[in-house]
Design a protein around this motif. Structure first.
Motif, PDB file in Angstrom:
ATOM      1  N   HIS A  11      -9.801  22.214 -76.645  1.00  0.00           N
ATOM      2  CA  HIS A  11      -9.891  22.542 -75.222  1.00  0.00           C
ATOM      3  C   HIS A  11     -10.198  24.030 -75.022  1.00  0.00           C
ATOM      4  N   TYR A  12      -9.580  24.883 -75.834  1.00  0.00           N
ATOM      5  CA  TYR A  12      -9.915  26.312 -75.717  1.00  0.00           C
ATOM      6  C   TYR A  12     -11.407  26.513 -75.963  1.00  0.00           C
ATOM      7  N   ARG A  13     -11.892  25.798 -76.980  1.00  0.00           N
ATOM      8  CA  ARG A  13     -13.308  25.961 -77.311  1.00  0.00           C
ATOM      9  C   ARG A  13     -14.179  25.494 -76.141  1.00  0.00           C
ATOM     10  N   ALA A  14     -13.785  24.366 -75.574  1.00  0.00           N
ATOM     11  CA  ALA A  14     -14.573  23.837 -74.449  1.00  0.00           C
ATOM     12  C   ALA A  14     -14.556  24.802 -73.266  1.00  0.00           C
ATOM     13  N   MET A  15     -13.411  25.457 -73.074  1.00  0.00           N
ATOM     14  CA  MET A  15     -13.259  26.289 -71.879  1.00  0.00           C
ATOM     15  C   MET A  15     -13.685  27.743 -72.084  1.00  0.00           C
ATOM     16  N   ALA A  16     -14.130  28.089 -73.297  1.00  0.00           N
ATOM     17  CA  ALA A  16     -14.428  29.503 -73.568  1.00  0.00           C
ATOM     18  C   ALA A  16     -15.340  30.160 -72.520  1.00  0.00           C
ATOM     19  N   PRO A  17     -16.447  29.517 -72.133  1.00  0.00           N
ATOM     20  CA  PRO A  17     -17.299  30.197 -71.139  1.00  0.00           C
ATOM     21  C   PRO A  17     -16.560  30.453 -69.820  1.00  0.00           C
ATOM     22  N   ALA A  18     -15.741  29.491 -69.396  1.00  0.00           N
ATOM     23  CA  ALA A  18     -15.022  29.679 -68.133  1.00  0.00           C
ATOM     24  C   ALA A  18     -13.969  30.777 -68.264  1.00  0.00           C
ATOM     25  N   LEU A  19     -13.291  30.802 -69.411  1.00  0.00           N
ATOM     26  CA  LEU A  19     -12.280  31.851 -69.614  1.00  0.00           C
ATOM     27  C   LEU A  19     -12.931  33.227 -69.567  1.00  0.00           C
ATOM     28  N   MET A  20     -14.083  33.338 -70.190  1.00  0.00           N
ATOM     29  CA  MET A  20     -14.743  34.649 -70.202  1.00  0.00           C
ATOM     30  C   MET A  20     -15.268  35.022 -68.821  1.00  0.00           C
ATOM     31  N   THR A  21     -15.744  34.020 -68.087  1.00  0.00           N
ATOM     32  CA  THR A  21     -16.217  34.331 -66.724  1.00  0.00           C
ATOM     33  C   THR A  21     -15.043  34.757 -65.863  1.00  0.00           C
ATOM     34  N   ALA A  22     -13.921  34.056 -65.984  1.00  0.00           N
ATOM     35  CA  ALA A  22     -12.738  34.428 -65.200  1.00  0.00           C
ATOM     36  C   ALA A  22     -12.316  35.846 -65.550  1.00  0.00           C
ATOM     37  N   PHE A  23     -12.339  36.139 -66.835  1.00  0.00           N
ATOM     38  CA  PHE A  23     -11.925  37.452 -67.299  1.00  0.00           C
ATOM     39  C   PHE A  23     -12.848  38.540 -66.743  1.00  0.00           C
ATOM     40  N   SER A  24     -14.151  38.278 -66.719  1.00  0.00           N
ATOM     41  CA  SER A  24     -15.032  39.350 -66.244  1.00  0.00           C
ATOM     42  C   SER A  24     -15.125  39.425 -64.728  1.00  0.00           C
ATOM     43  N   LEU A  38       4.373  50.276 -54.478  1.00  0.00           N
ATOM     44  CA  LEU A  38       3.206  49.463 -54.835  1.00  0.00           C
ATOM     45  C   LEU A  38       2.204  50.224 -55.714  1.00  0.00           C
ATOM     46  N   GLY A  39       2.153  51.537 -55.483  1.00  0.00           N
ATOM     47  CA  GLY A  39       1.220  52.368 -56.246  1.00  0.00           C
ATOM     48  C   GLY A  39       1.390  52.204 -57.748  1.00  0.00           C
ATOM     49  N   LEU A  40       2.609  51.881 -58.178  1.00  0.00           N
ATOM     50  CA  LEU A  40       2.869  51.693 -59.608  1.00  0.00           C
ATOM     51  C   LEU A  40       1.975  50.609 -60.200  1.00  0.00           C
ATOM     52  N   LEU A  41       1.618  49.641 -59.353  1.00  0.00           N
ATOM     53  CA  LEU A  41       0.878  48.494 -59.874  1.00  0.00           C
ATOM     54  C   LEU A  41      -0.602  48.795 -60.079  1.00  0.00           C
ATOM     55  N   PHE A  42      -1.086  49.852 -59.426  1.00  0.00           N
ATOM     56  CA  PHE A  42      -2.527  50.084 -59.457  1.00  0.00           C
ATOM     57  C   PHE A  42      -3.059  50.464 -60.825  1.00  0.00           C
ATOM     58  N   VAL A  43      -2.181  51.114 -61.599  1.00  0.00           N
ATOM     59  CA  VAL A  43      -2.657  51.631 -62.871  1.00  0.00           C
ATOM     60  C   VAL A  43      -3.272  50.526 -63.728  1.00  0.00           C
ATOM     61  N   PHE A  44      -2.541  49.415 -63.832  1.00  0.00           N
ATOM     62  CA  PHE A  44      -3.031  48.360 -64.720  1.00  0.00           C
ATOM     63  C   PHE A  44      -3.461  47.116 -63.957  1.00  0.00           C
ATOM     64  N   ASP A  45      -3.717  47.249 -62.652  1.00  0.00           N
ATOM     65  CA  ASP A  45      -3.981  46.013 -61.916  1.00  0.00           C
ATOM     66  C   ASP A  45      -5.224  45.283 -62.383  1.00  0.00           C
ATOM     67  N   ARG A  46      -6.303  46.014 -62.590  1.00  0.00           N
ATOM     68  CA  ARG A  46      -7.549  45.316 -62.926  1.00  0.00           C
ATOM     69  C   ARG A  46      -7.459  44.548 -64.252  1.00  0.00           C
ATOM     70  N   PRO A  47      -7.047  45.204 -65.350  1.00  0.00           N
ATOM     71  CA  PRO A  47      -6.950  44.418 -66.586  1.00  0.00           C
ATOM     72  C   PRO A  47      -5.986  43.241 -66.466  1.00  0.00           C
ATOM     73  N   LEU A  48      -4.882  43.433 -65.744  1.00  0.00           N
ATOM     74  CA  LEU A  48      -3.943  42.311 -65.595  1.00  0.00           C
ATOM     75  C   LEU A  48      -4.546  41.230 -64.705  1.00  0.00           C
ATOM     76  N   ASP A  49      -5.332  41.645 -63.719  1.00  0.00           N
ATOM     77  CA  ASP A  49      -5.992  40.677 -62.840  1.00  0.00           C
ATOM     78  C   ASP A  49      -6.944  39.799 -63.654  1.00  0.00           C
ATOM     79  N   MET A  50      -7.666  40.441 -64.577  1.00  0.00           N
ATOM     80  CA  MET A  50      -8.603  39.694 -65.425  1.00  0.00           C
ATOM     81  C   MET A  50      -7.834  38.640 -66.234  1.00  0.00           C
ATOM     82  N   CYS A  51      -6.677  39.044 -66.760  1.00  0.00           N
ATOM     83  CA  CYS A  51      -5.894  38.099 -67.574  1.00  0.00           C
ATOM     84  C   CYS A  51      -5.286  37.001 -66.707  1.00  0.00           C
TER      85      CYS A  51
END
Ligand code: ASP
Length: 455
Positions: free
Chosen positions: A285-298, A410-423
């Motif tokens: 299933h991970y293999r099947a979903m790889a393109p979607a996972l990468m699109t979600a991540f980017s 809330l400002g504390l969250l901004f530092v890592f928001d984007r990478p965490l959002d991708m995950c």
């Protein structure tokens, strides 16, 4: 490859921008200037354009894809009278996986208490918060003083008074409900008329799929653009910015905990569900979903990823259109395990940072509010931040005066928001796809993840 090339280009652009800052500049301003140098460069403009065109291409497909696939799915289910059962199972799966993910986050954030500094004092206690003011004002204006009650308005939006407007504004939940109704009643009208309409919808669906394939062929280029633009900007903003130095251990621990909790859900809980309940091989299933996972991540957007998720689940994992067409569009808006988990971890982290001790009852309220708001959060980047404000406001109302203004953290969250959002977006869509597989298997579909190319 697109992800790696994009990240590398972004990193190099960030380094060049930071090198261009005059010496001795105040760190906070230097970060802003470096980010401006990046966004003004022609390389950034080009990469951003490529990435944006890719996202726009995906968004272009969403409305026709969601409406036609749901209508077709429901007409098929309606013919077999299994709609209530399918709907019930889907909602049960969505609620229980979101709850499990929140509990994972809750446990980790309580054990590691990233917001508590030395001597059990919150990392924000007695600090000057003015450095966060502008970041925080941006999100707060988006939230517009929303409370948990207002947030429940999403349920109101389930009934769009104007379906054209709902489509134009991309209000998926409303469109989903209308499509469900159309599909349901289509299966109950005079068969001659039914055949004509179903053929028409099927035609539109097929054409939409062809356009989806075209957009997906361009995905690698789009992903290069998206990642390069995001990483260059983030790097430039953060590298010279020492404002957070004093809190950095706390913030980094918070990000590490949120990341670890997301990964536990993604690589332990969900595959166990696949293995034990759906009785399929999770690796496949991970293999099947790889393109979607990468699109979600980017893209950091579940909605924009939806066309890819549907393509992977149907064509690569072999789930029927009848099941995927219903479970996935609904999941992209309603089922957000990663988001729910993050909301809970972030809200508790901010309370810890202010030295606010939460009672069991207050933590329980956070869990429930995270669950409910994750249903209402839109599948777009940084959408959880608004929900986190809602949670913090709800906690604030419970605190006896004098209490610190929680949203100021809330400002504390901004530092890592984007990478965490991708995950968390990757976790969100992966959970939807596991739901589709599980439900397909429970409906007796035999071709799911068998390793043979589905028909
Ligand atoms: N970006 C997330 C998504 O689209 C939502 C969020 O957590 O901000 O799924």
């Amino acid at each position: 490859l697109g992800l790696m090339i994009g990240a590398a280009i972004g990193y190099v652009m960030g380094i060049f921008a930071v090198a261009g800052i005059p010496d001795g500049m105040e760190p906070g301003k230097a970060g802003v200037l470096a980010a401006e140098i990046v966004t003004d460069s022609s390389a950034y403009l080009l990469l951003d354009l490529l990435g944006d065109m890719f996202i726009r291409g995906l968004k272009l497909i969403i409305v026709p894809l969601v409406t036609t696939s749901i209508v077709l799915s429901i007409v098929n289910i309606g013919a077999q009278k299994g709609f209530g059962r399918l709907g019930g199972k889907t909602l049960l799966y969505y609620l229980s996986t979101s709850l499990i993910s929140i509990l994972i986050g809750l446990t980790l954030v309580n054990i590691f208490a990233p917001g508590s500094g030395a001597g059990g004092k919150g990392i924000l206690e007695g600090r000057d918060l003015s450095a966060f003011a502008s970041d925080q004002a941006t999100v707060q204006s988006k939230a517009g003083g929303k409370t948990a009650g207002d947030f429940l308005n999403v349920f109101r939006e389930m009934v769009p008074p104007n379906v054209v407007k709902a489509a134009a504004e991309g209000q998926l939940l409303g469109l989903i409900i209308v499509s469900l109704l159309v599909g349901y009643f289509l299966s109950r009208i005079n068969t001659d008329l039914q055949t004509v309409i179903v053929r028409l919808v099927e035609g539109i669906y097929q054409v939409t799929l062809k356009i989806t394939h075209l957009v997906l062929r361009l995905a690698p280029i789009g992903v290069v653009g998206l990642l390069a633009a995001t990483i260059s900007q983030q790097y430039a903003k953060l590298a010279p910015d020492q404002r957070f130095d004093q809190f950095i251990t706390g913030i980094a621990t918070f990000a590490g905990i949120a990341f670890a909790a997301l990964m536990i859900h993604l690589f332990m809980v969900l595959p166990l569900i696949l293995l034990l309940l759906a009785k399929v091989n999770p690796v496949r299933h991970y293999r099947a979903m790889a393109p979607a996972l990468m699109t979600a991540f980017s893209t950091a957007s579940s909605s924009a990823t939806l066309p890819v998720t549907m393509e992977c689940v149907e064509k690569r994992a072999g789930v029927s259109n009848k099941t995927a067409g219903f479970v996935l569009p609904l999941g992209a808006t309603v089922n957000m395990d990663g988001t729910a988990l993050y909301e809970c971890v972030a809200a508790i982290f901010i309370c810890q940072a202010f030295g606010v001790e939460l009672t069991m009852a207050q933590q329980f309220m956070i869990v429930i509010t995270a669950l409910l708001t994750s249903v209402g959060v839109a599948g777009v980047p940084a959408a959880s931040l608004v929900a986190i404000i809602v949670i913090l406001n709800a906690v604030q109302n419970q605190l006896a005066a004098p209490a610190p203004m929680l949203v100021a953290g809330l400002g504390l969250l901004f530092v890592f928001d984007r990478p965490l959002d991708m995950c968390r977006t990757a976790v969100n869509i992966f959970s939807d796809s596991c739901g589709a597989v599980l439900i397909a298997r429970s409906e007796g579909e035999a071709n799911v993840l068998t390793g043979e190319a589905p028909a």
